[in-house]
Scaffold this motif. Structure first.
Motif, mmCIF file in Angstrom:
data_model
loop_
_atom_site.group_PDB
_atom_site.id
_atom_site.type_symbol
_atom_site.label_atom_id
_atom_site.label_comp_id
_atom_site.label_asym_id
_atom_site.label_seq_id
_atom_site.Cartn_x
_atom_site.Cartn_y
_atom_site.Cartn_z
ATOM 1 N N VAL A 1 -6.739 13.582 -30.213
ATOM 2 C CA VAL A 1 -7.560 13.429 -29.012
ATOM 3 C C VAL A 1 -6.696 12.924 -27.869
ATOM 4 O O VAL A 1 -5.998 11.911 -28.012
ATOM 5 N N GLU A 2 -6.740 13.608 -26.738
ATOM 6 C CA GLU A 2 -6.005 13.168 -25.554
ATOM 7 C C GLU A 2 -6.602 11.867 -25.013
ATOM 8 O O GLU A 2 -7.817 11.669 -25.040
ATOM 9 N N GLY A 3 -5.728 11.025 -24.506
ATOM 10 C CA GLY A 3 -6.174 9.784 -23.881
ATOM 11 C C GLY A 3 -6.198 8.582 -24.804
ATOM 12 O O GLY A 3 -6.325 7.445 -24.326
ATOM 13 N N LEU A 4 -6.056 8.800 -26.115
ATOM 14 C CA LEU A 4 -6.117 7.669 -27.036
ATOM 15 C C LEU A 4 -4.881 6.781 -26.926
ATOM 16 O O LEU A 4 -4.979 5.558 -27.091
ATOM 17 N N GLU A 5 -3.724 7.374 -26.651
ATOM 18 C CA GLU A 5 -2.516 6.549 -26.519
ATOM 19 C C GLU A 5 -2.662 5.583 -25.346
ATOM 20 O O GLU A 5 -2.355 4.388 -25.465
ATOM 21 N N GLN B 1 -4.824 0.054 -15.069
ATOM 22 C CA GLN B 1 -3.977 1.066 -14.440
ATOM 23 C C GLN B 1 -3.571 2.163 -15.425
ATOM 24 O O GLN B 1 -3.588 3.348 -15.091
ATOM 25 N N VAL B 2 -3.228 1.777 -16.639
ATOM 26 C CA VAL B 2 -2.736 2.761 -17.601
ATOM 27 C C VAL B 2 -3.822 3.774 -17.940
ATOM 28 O O VAL B 2 -3.531 4.956 -18.195
ATOM 29 N N LEU B 3 -5.079 3.365 -17.900
ATOM 30 C CA LEU B 3 -6.172 4.301 -18.170
ATOM 31 C C LEU B 3 -6.372 5.263 -17.006
ATOM 32 O O LEU B 3 -6.691 6.443 -17.208
ATOM 33 N N LEU B 4 -6.206 4.777 -15.798
ATOM 34 C CA LEU B 4 -6.381 5.630 -14.626
ATOM 35 C C LEU B 4 -5.288 6.696 -14.520
ATOM 36 O O LEU B 4 -5.429 7.663 -13.763
ATOM 37 N N CYS B 5 -4.191 6.508 -15.277
ATOM 38 C CA CYS B 5 -3.092 7.478 -15.277
ATOM 39 C C CYS B 5 -3.093 8.358 -16.530
ATOM 40 O O CYS B 5 -2.144 9.110 -16.764
ATOM 41 N N ALA B 6 -4.141 8.261 -17.344
ATOM 42 C CA ALA B 6 -4.202 9.034 -18.592
ATOM 43 C C ALA B 6 -4.315 10.529 -18.287
ATOM 44 O O ALA B 6 -4.909 10.921 -17.275
ATOM 45 N N PRO B 7 -3.733 11.393 -19.155
ATOM 46 C CA PRO B 7 -3.751 12.848 -18.919
ATOM 47 C C PRO B 7 -5.081 13.487 -19.327
ATOM 48 O O PRO B 7 -5.133 14.406 -20.160
ATOM 49 N N SER C 1 -9.430 14.166 -17.744
ATOM 50 C CA SER C 1 -10.149 14.424 -16.498
ATOM 51 C C SER C 1 -10.350 13.143 -15.697
ATOM 52 O O SER C 1 -10.358 12.036 -16.252
ATOM 53 N N ARG C 2 -10.532 13.333 -14.393
ATOM 54 C CA ARG C 2 -10.761 12.190 -13.511
ATOM 55 C C ARG C 2 -11.993 11.405 -13.944
ATOM 56 O O ARG C 2 -11.993 10.172 -13.933
ATOM 57 N N GLU C 3 -13.035 12.132 -14.353
ATOM 58 C CA GLU C 3 -14.281 11.480 -14.762
ATOM 59 C C GLU C 3 -14.063 10.617 -15.995
ATOM 60 O O GLU C 3 -14.577 9.492 -16.080
ATOM 61 N N LEU C 4 -13.287 11.144 -16.958
ATOM 62 C CA LEU C 4 -13.033 10.373 -18.183
ATOM 63 C C LEU C 4 -12.145 9.172 -17.881
ATOM 64 O O LEU C 4 -12.378 8.078 -18.420
ATOM 65 N N CYS C 5 -11.139 9.343 -17.035
ATOM 66 C CA CYS C 5 -10.302 8.201 -16.625
ATOM 67 C C CYS C 5 -11.159 7.071 -16.070
ATOM 68 O O CYS C 5 -11.007 5.900 -16.441
ATOM 69 N N GLN C 6 -12.062 7.435 -15.173
ATOM 70 C CA GLN C 6 -12.894 6.429 -14.530
ATOM 71 C C GLN C 6 -13.853 5.776 -15.521
ATOM 72 O O GLN C 6 -14.078 4.561 -15.463
#
Length: 358
Positions: A77-81, A145-151, A153-158
């Motif tokens: 799953v993307e974003g878990l790191e 900050q590290v979550l807002l830079c996750a690869p 979607s913008r919606e998921l980052c937020q």
């Protein structure tokens, strides 16, 4: 009910930890390579935060995050790191600030950030305090900050950043409640449970659950009440266990001197149960030991004997097991909605913890 950790679960937990450690180190390497203002204090702060973060720990929050994603899918799953980095950075923030509040010189077997600064600037105590606070603040802001830079979607980052910001605010509220607990009348069980929930459970259990589900494409908002109940129960059961071990376990088991909560004057579950169960000379001895930083081991042993005489040890063990079983029952209700093997992990998790004091 005894539940063994299977070889498969052991392997998964070890895998999460082994993959995360180099990831965390690379993250700090990247921070160090960024252009920083001409300063000696800023790199020093970064190095102290890095050192505290990389000293280890079980990385259980990271495991909870990945297992939460496995509730939805066994696939990567993307974003878990980035979520894992965020969780552990928020943990670093909490440790640094806890050590300031508690005036603790040691954390994870080495100097706390606060005392590292005090050692470096022995004649500037206020400067050392301020730098330690700011180092903890850095870790907190990096965690968002590290979550807002996750690869992703913008919606998921937020959405993930909102989870962590809420968890961070709840943790600070918990730290305030923790200090308030030790003032005024003896706190009741509701107060003690609130401290456990806000100071620990919301960021250590609830936030990893929410982040893992979000990253895997599920919406945790529709299940907030049961997720929050599960987290609260796990947190309370775990704190009961830790408070029991602090008073009754030997130093080799807990990695710190037995009775540290007693010496620090903390009104833990164990200390409150002890004060509530005693009177007369027993109560006088307990109160004499309470908040005495020089309380000798012999007096702690006397307090242990009084506690056992009044059944405080049995009460704490029984409460921890009962609440762990309640948490397991909440997780069992997820069967049919989410993947069975991941549900089983969350079902067994609180029971594994409670068994440490069986």
């Amino acid at each position: 009910m005894t539940v063994e950790i299977t070889a498969d679960v052991h392997e998964r937990l070890a895998g999460y930890r082994d993959r995360f450690e180099p990831l965390f180190a690379r993250y700090f390497d990247t921070l160090a390579q960024q252009q920083l203002p001409h300063s000696s204090f800023v790199p020093e702060a970064l190095e102290l935060v890095r050192d505290m973060s990389l000293r280890g720990g079980k990385r259980l929050r990271v495991a909870l995050l990945y297992e939460a994603a496995r509730l939805v899918t066994p696939d990567p799953v993307e974003g878990l790191e980035e979520a894992a980095l965020s969780i552990e950075l928020l943990q670093t923030h909490g440790l640094i600030h806890d050590d300031i509040v508690d005036d603790s010189p040691v954390r994870r077997g080495a100097r706390s950030v606060y005392y590292a600064y005090r050692d470096r600037y022995p004649d500037r105590e206020q400067t050392a305090l301020g730098l330690a606070v700011l180092a903890g603040d850095l870790a907190a802001f990096w965690s968002v900050q590290v979550l807002l830079c996750a690869p992703v979607s913008r919606e998921l980052c937020q959405a993930m950043a909102a989870v962590q910001a809420t968890a961070g605010a709840d943790t600070v509220v918990g730290q305030v409640l923790d200090l308030e607990r030790d003032f005024g009348p003896l706190p009741d069980r509701e107060v003690l449970d609130a401290v456990s929930e806000y100071k620990s459970a919301r960021y250590s259990v609830l936030a990893p659950l929410q982040l893992g589900l979000l990253a895997a494409g599920a919406d945790p908002a529709g299940h907030h009440e049961e997720l929050a109940r599960y987290a609260r129960l796990v947190g309370v059961s775990g704190q009961l266990r830790d408070d029991y071990l602090d008073l009754f376990a030997d130093t080799a088991t807990v990695g710190k001197p037995t009775g540290s909560d007693l010496r620090a004057g903390r009104r833990s579950y164990a200390v409150c149960a002890l004060l509530g169960a005693t009177a007369g000379r027993d109560r006088e001895l307990v109160e004499a030991a309470l908040a005495d930083p020089d309380c000798p081991p012999e007096m702690v042993e006397q307090v242990q004997g009084i506690a056992r005489h009044h059944g405080v040890d049995r009460q704490l063990r029984a409460d921890s097991r009962r609440i762990a079983q309640d948490a397991a029952a909440v997780a069992a209700g997820w069967r049919g909605r989410w993947r069975a093997d991941a549900v089983e992990f969350f079902e067994h998790l609180p029971l594994w913890g409670a068994q440490r004091i069986s």
